[in-house]
Motif scaffolding. Structure first.
Motif, PDB file in Angstrom:
ATOM      1  N   GLY A 198       0.864  -1.238   0.043  1.00 48.33           N
ATOM      2  CA  GLY A 198      -0.121   0.016   0.241  1.00 48.33           C
ATOM      3  C   GLY A 198       0.725   1.310  -0.078  1.00 48.33           C
ATOM      4  O   GLY A 198       1.880   1.343  -0.856  1.00 48.33           O
ATOM      5  N   CYS A 199       0.662   2.130   0.862  1.00 48.32           N
ATOM      6  CA  CYS A 199       1.089   3.596   0.913  1.00 48.32           C
ATOM      7  C   CYS A 199       2.729   3.332   1.524  1.00 48.32           C
ATOM      8  O   CYS A 199       3.136   2.630   2.521  1.00 48.32           O
ATOM      9  N   TRP A 200       3.700   4.091   1.040  1.00 47.51           N
ATOM     10  CA  TRP A 200       4.884   3.860   1.445  1.00 47.51           C
ATOM     11  C   TRP A 200       5.047   4.758   2.775  1.00 47.51           C
ATOM     12  O   TRP A 200       6.003   4.685   3.601  1.00 47.51           O
ATOM     13  N   THR A 201       4.153   5.588   3.112  1.00 40.41           N
ATOM     14  CA  THR A 201       4.088   6.310   4.418  1.00 40.41           C
ATOM     15  C   THR A 201       3.237   5.728   5.280  1.00 40.41           C
ATOM     16  O   THR A 201       3.214   6.121   6.542  1.00 40.41           O
ATOM     17  N   CYS A 202       3.003   4.273   5.094  1.00 39.73           N
ATOM     18  CA  CYS A 202       1.993   3.683   6.265  1.00 39.73           C
ATOM     19  C   CYS A 202       2.744   3.495   7.458  1.00 39.73           C
ATOM     20  O   CYS A 202       3.841   2.922   7.806  1.00 39.73           O
ATOM     21  N   THR A 203       2.243   4.046   8.531  1.00 39.70           N
ATOM     22  CA  THR A 203       2.681   3.819   9.912  1.00 39.70           C
ATOM     23  C   THR A 203       1.733   3.044  10.760  1.00 39.70           C
ATOM     24  O   THR A 203       1.747   2.882  11.930  1.00 39.70           O
ATOM     25  N   VAL A 204       0.747   2.234  10.122  1.00 40.38           N
ATOM     26  CA  VAL A 204      -0.205   1.434  10.760  1.00 40.38           C
ATOM     27  C   VAL A 204       0.609   0.130  11.062  1.00 40.38           C
ATOM     28  O   VAL A 204       0.444  -0.554  12.169  1.00 40.38           O
ATOM     29  N   VAL A 205       1.669  -0.141  10.382  1.00 41.38           N
ATOM     30  CA  VAL A 205       2.721  -1.284  10.727  1.00 41.38           C
ATOM     31  C   VAL A 205       3.707  -0.619  11.408  1.00 41.38           C
ATOM     32  O   VAL A 205       4.303   0.399  10.912  1.00 41.38           O
ATOM     33  N   ARG A 206       4.345  -1.345  12.285  1.00 39.17           N
ATOM     34  CA  ARG A 206       5.395  -0.724  13.047  1.00 39.17           C
ATOM     35  C   ARG A 206       6.781  -0.698  12.099  1.00 39.17           C
ATOM     36  O   ARG A 206       7.552   0.222  12.124  1.00 39.17           O
ATOM     37  N   GLN A 207       6.713  -1.646  11.285  1.00 41.56           N
ATOM     38  CA  GLN A 207       8.022  -1.811  10.407  1.00 41.56           C
ATOM     39  C   GLN A 207       7.426  -1.814   8.784  1.00 41.56           C
ATOM     40  O   GLN A 207       6.702  -2.538   8.357  1.00 41.56           O
TER      41      GLN A 207
END
Ligand code: SF4
Length: 352
Positions: free
Chosen positions: A241-250
């Motif tokens: 998905g998004c390269w900015t995704c911070t829903v996953v920690r890593q």
């Protein structure tokens, strides 16, 4: 001769496509399941010269991993060309969320904290709503068949949801909250192995580059959905998905792509880690929320400026376009609105 799963569901798809006039819409993410669905669709409708239009939507959030996005945009063109050459009335569209909902307009303009599991404001705004809106614009209130690559046996939660929304016909599912949308999942009973087998061995459709998808999946797994399954949490893993995704920690997706040679993504990964590191820092966040209640509020104006500068640096280092002029203008306007608003409150920060 025994028919393969692929042939069985291709026949099923053809039968249901021809049975009535309801419009068909396909949600395409570039992932393995939706790619297989496209393959099935092109195979089953090939040569029919049926007048019904098939609309395929891909949602470009504006923060897709650039190398994957480029591949998907290219494959959309190929799918449309191949579909037309097979006599299918096909239209592929890359849709985008409205400017006000763009990721950086929200984060840098309005000061939204980057999304987490607890505050996941992004999936609806960036992916699900734009697709629902595009469906509405094309078919209005008409009952629509939305074709998806949803499958059983992916997770217990997914199975429960599918079970709850089953209909009399095993391939069709209800969508809560969308009375006029019926979900059609031809690969509902495919195992992951079946998906790969069909993708990699059925070489009749050339617009789907199965070996590229397999290569990417060797490095990445998981994808953010573009159609919400009824009642499900909007994003399963948020990795494809998004390269900015911070829903996953890593961010394993980008990290693994870098390990596998996509070095230009390095600055993006650094930016993502940095913004995650300041997410909950009160030096960067207001200590009053927009509703006046004490607690972690929006990013401070100064921090939003820091984030924008850091993003522009990242853009320069990586060579990718990461933010548009239009987004930057909107961000400036939102800063002015906050400066002028008596409701916007900032305690002094300690370090900045
Ligand atoms: S990939 Fe992550 S940031 Fe993007 S929409 Fe899904 S949950 Fe949100």
């Amino acid at each position: 001769m025994t028919l393969s799963n692929f042939e069985i569901v291709s026949d099923v798809t053809k039968e249901y496509f021809c049975v009535d006039e309801r419009p068909w819409v396909v949600g395409y993410s570039g992932g393995k399941d939706s790619s297989l669905v496209i393959k099935i669709l092109l195979t089953s409708l090939s040569g029919l010269n049926h007048p019904k239009e098939v609309n395929i939507f891909y949602c470009d959030t504006g923060v897709e991993i650039p190398v994957l996005r480029d591949h998907i945009i290219e494959s959309l063109k190929l799918i449309q060309a191949e579909g037309l050459s097979l006599g299918i009335n096909i239209k592929t569209t890359c849709i985008k969320p409205p400017l006000k909902d763009h990721y950086f307009v929200k984060v840098i303009g309005r000061g939204y904290p980057t999304p987490t599991n607890k505050f996941r404001w992004c999936t609806d705004k960036l992916r699900i709503n734009p697709v629902q809106q595009a469906i509405k614009e094309i078919v209005g209130e008409e009952e629509t068949i939305v074709v998806l690559g949803t499958r059983y046996n992916e997770s217990n939660e997914r199975d429960k949801i599918l079970k709850r929304n089953e209909t009399d016909n095993k391939y069709f599912f209800k969508q809560t909250g969308h009375k006029n949308t019926i979900l059609f999942s031809p690969i509902r009973d495919f195992s992951t192995d079946d998906v790969w087998e069909s993708l990699l061995t059925k070489n009749n459709i050339t617009s789907i580059n199965a070996s590229y998808i397999a290569d990417i999946y060797r490095q990445i797994s998981g994808e953010c959905p573009i159609i919400r399954l009824p009642d499900s949490t909007p994003c399963s893993k948020g990795r494809f998905g998004c390269w900015t995704c911070t829903v996953v920690r890593q961010d394993k997706a980008t990290s693994n792509l870098i390990k596998n040679g996509f070095r230009s993504l390095e600055p993006l990964l650094e930016f993502r880690s940095w913004i995650l590191s300041i997410r909950d820092d009160t030096n960067h966040r207001c200590t009053v929320r927009r509703n006046g209640v004490r607690g972690l509020g929006p990013f401070r104006l100064k921090s939003r400026e820091i984030i924008l500068n850091k993003l522009l640096e990242t853009e320069k280092k990586s060579g990718f376009t990461l933010i548009s002029e239009e987004e930057i203008e909107t961000i400036y306007k939102l800063w002015e609105e906050d400066k002028a608003s008596p409701k916007y409150q900032e305690d002094p920060a300690i370090f900045i």
